[in-house]
Design a protein around this motif. Structure first.
Motif, PDB file in Angstrom:
ATOM      1  N   LYS A  40       0.779  -1.195   0.067  1.00  0.00           N
ATOM      2  CA  LYS A  40       0.104  -0.128   0.138  1.00  0.00           C
ATOM      3  C   LYS A  40       0.861   1.285  -0.004  1.00  0.00           C
ATOM      4  CE  LYS A  40      -4.152   2.324   2.359  1.00  0.00           C
ATOM      5  NZ  LYS A  40      -4.832   1.902   3.527  1.00  0.00           N
ATOM      6  N   LYS A  41       2.006   1.153   0.650  1.00  0.00           N
ATOM      7  CA  LYS A  41       3.161   2.423   0.756  1.00  0.00           C
ATOM      8  C   LYS A  41       3.450   2.558  -0.499  1.00  0.00           C
ATOM      9  CE  LYS A  41       6.836   4.058   3.550  1.00  0.00           C
ATOM     10  NZ  LYS A  41       7.119   5.201   2.708  1.00  0.00           N
ATOM     11  N   ILE A  42       3.996   1.720  -1.045  1.00  0.00           N
ATOM     12  CA  ILE A  42       4.328   1.681  -2.514  1.00  0.00           C
ATOM     13  C   ILE A  42       3.321   2.434  -3.674  1.00  0.00           C
ATOM     14  CG2 ILE A  42       5.438   0.539  -4.479  1.00  0.00           C
ATOM     15  CD1 ILE A  42       6.843  -1.434  -2.445  1.00  0.00           C
ATOM     16  N   TYR A  43       2.372   1.927  -3.251  1.00  0.00           N
ATOM     17  CA  TYR A  43       1.180   2.341  -4.158  1.00  0.00           C
ATOM     18  C   TYR A  43       0.819   3.653  -3.989  1.00  0.00           C
ATOM     19  CZ  TYR A  43      -3.455   2.379  -6.845  1.00  0.00           C
ATOM     20  OH  TYR A  43      -4.321   2.624  -7.559  1.00  0.00           O
ATOM     21  N   PHE A  44       1.035   4.523  -2.836  1.00  0.00           N
ATOM     22  CA  PHE A  44       0.596   5.661  -2.486  1.00  0.00           C
ATOM     23  C   PHE A  44       1.853   6.395  -2.633  1.00  0.00           C
ATOM     24  CE2 PHE A  44      -3.291   3.728  -0.739  1.00  0.00           C
ATOM     25  CZ  PHE A  44      -4.346   4.576  -1.237  1.00  0.00           C
ATOM     26  N   CYS A  51      -4.313   8.913 -10.250  1.00  0.00           N
ATOM     27  CA  CYS A  51      -4.945   8.641 -11.544  1.00  0.00           C
ATOM     28  C   CYS A  51      -5.887   7.358 -11.595  1.00  0.00           C
ATOM     29  CB  CYS A  51      -4.096   8.508 -12.565  1.00  0.00           C
ATOM     30  SG  CYS A  51      -3.099  10.301 -13.058  1.00  0.00           S
ATOM     31  N   HIS A  52      -5.425   6.592 -10.592  1.00  0.00           N
ATOM     32  CA  HIS A  52      -6.179   5.001 -10.758  1.00  0.00           C
ATOM     33  C   HIS A  52      -7.149   4.770  -9.539  1.00  0.00           C
ATOM     34  CE1 HIS A  52      -3.681   3.951 -14.340  1.00  0.00           C
ATOM     35  NE2 HIS A  52      -2.736   4.322 -13.705  1.00  0.00           N
ATOM     36  N   GLY A  53      -7.056   5.890  -8.684  1.00  0.00           N
ATOM     37  CA  GLY A  53      -8.026   5.677  -7.467  1.00  0.00           C
ATOM     38  C   GLY A  53      -7.299   4.830  -6.209  1.00  0.00           C
ATOM     39  N   ASP A  54      -7.894   4.883  -4.927  1.00  0.00           N
ATOM     40  CA  ASP A  54      -7.102   4.291  -4.183  1.00  0.00           C
ATOM     41  C   ASP A  54      -7.203   2.691  -3.949  1.00  0.00           C
ATOM     42  OD1 ASP A  54      -6.911   6.776  -2.877  1.00  0.00           O
ATOM     43  OD2 ASP A  54      -8.771   6.539  -1.405  1.00  0.00           O
ATOM     44  N   ASN A  55      -7.966   2.084  -4.668  1.00  0.00           N
ATOM     45  CA  ASN A  55      -7.976   0.769  -4.908  1.00  0.00           C
ATOM     46  C   ASN A  55      -7.773   0.155  -6.393  1.00  0.00           C
ATOM     47  OD1 ASN A  55      -8.207  -0.099  -2.453  1.00  0.00           O
ATOM     48  ND2 ASN A  55     -10.210   0.844  -2.626  1.00  0.00           N
ATOM     49  N   ASN A  60      -9.742   5.698 -16.408  1.00  0.00           N
ATOM     50  CA  ASN A  60      -9.808   7.311 -17.148  1.00  0.00           C
ATOM     51  C   ASN A  60      -9.171   7.008 -18.336  1.00  0.00           C
ATOM     52  OD1 ASN A  60     -10.169   8.650 -14.590  1.00  0.00           O
ATOM     53  ND2 ASN A  60      -7.897   8.185 -14.037  1.00  0.00           N
ATOM     54  N   TYR A  61      -9.261   7.893 -19.242  1.00  0.00           N
ATOM     55  CA  TYR A  61      -8.890   8.033 -20.752  1.00  0.00           C
ATOM     56  C   TYR A  61      -9.274   6.864 -21.538  1.00  0.00           C
ATOM     57  CZ  TYR A  61      -5.700  10.473 -17.463  1.00  0.00           C
ATOM     58  OH  TYR A  61      -5.133  11.404 -16.438  1.00  0.00           O
ATOM     59  N   ASN A  67      -7.877  -2.572 -11.761  1.00  0.00           N
ATOM     60  CA  ASN A  67      -7.942  -3.475 -10.815  1.00  0.00           C
ATOM     61  C   ASN A  67      -8.824  -4.663 -11.592  1.00  0.00           C
ATOM     62  OD1 ASN A  67     -10.413  -2.539 -10.690  1.00  0.00           O
ATOM     63  ND2 ASN A  67     -10.858  -2.361  -8.448  1.00  0.00           N
ATOM     64  N   SER A  68      -9.342  -4.530 -12.757  1.00  0.00           N
ATOM     65  CA  SER A  68      -9.903  -5.238 -13.437  1.00  0.00           C
ATOM     66  C   SER A  68      -9.045  -6.184 -14.364  1.00  0.00           C
ATOM     67  CB  SER A  68     -11.203  -4.722 -14.389  1.00  0.00           C
ATOM     68  OG  SER A  68     -10.549  -3.994 -15.347  1.00  0.00           O
ATOM     69  N   LEU A  69      -7.907  -5.798 -14.277  1.00  0.00           N
ATOM     70  CA  LEU A  69      -6.863  -6.541 -15.363  1.00  0.00           C
ATOM     71  C   LEU A  69      -6.375  -7.755 -14.468  1.00  0.00           C
ATOM     72  CD1 LEU A  69      -4.951  -3.494 -16.575  1.00  0.00           C
ATOM     73  CD2 LEU A  69      -6.475  -4.625 -17.758  1.00  0.00           C
TER      74      LEU A  69
END
Length: 145
Positions: A40-44, A51-55, A60-61, A67-69
């Motif tokens: 989680k730390k690396i993600y934030f 751009c991708h949201g908290d989860n 976008n775009y 998270n669907s991939l």
């Protein structure tokens, strides 16, 4: 001479237990236990959430949410961006390339663990093992999907 070269290539590939599937997909170590807090730390810290949201839920775009991939699709996309392989040079792709270049393979795997769950690699290995099992035949000798 060409035959000798082909024979040597074939022989060395067979000795190395050449697996074509592993060349076409990204494999993950099922023995690795990912720390969800570190993930989680690396993600934030890398501002993925902007751009991708908290989860990873934002799409976008005109693209799907990350998270669907599948884990292999996420890793492949990150590797492509890090190496500068993207369809066009718009600012979003260039910006994503800059962020992806900062990530190590371990960081990428941690991000995937944050999005897909801590045990994603064990689940992938289990799916791969199940995929290798032969399908059941009907009484007519055909396979069912």
């Amino acid at each position: 001479m060409l035959r000798l070269i082909l024979f040597v290539l074939f022989f060395t590939n067979s000795l190395m237990a050449f697996n074509v599937k592993s060349l076409l997909t990204y494999t993950f170590n099922g023995n690795t236990n990912y720390d969800t807090q570190k993930a989680k730390k690396i993600y934030f810290d890398n501002k993925c959430n902007v751009c991708h949201g908290d989860n990873g839920e934002k799409s976008n775009y005109g693209k799907r949410s990350i998270n669907s991939l599948t884990p292999a699709q996420i890793k492949g996309s990150l590797k492509d961006y890090a190496n500068g392989y993207y369809p066009n040079s718009n600012t979003d792709n260039i910006q994503m390339g800059i962020y992806a270049k900062r990530l190590s393979d371990s960081d990428m795997d941690h991000i995937i663990a944050y999005l897909k769950g801590q045990n994603f690699s064990m689940e992938l290995n289990r799916e791969e093992l199940l995929e290798e099992e032969p399908k059941a035949k009907t009484k007519h000798g055909i396979f069912l999907k």
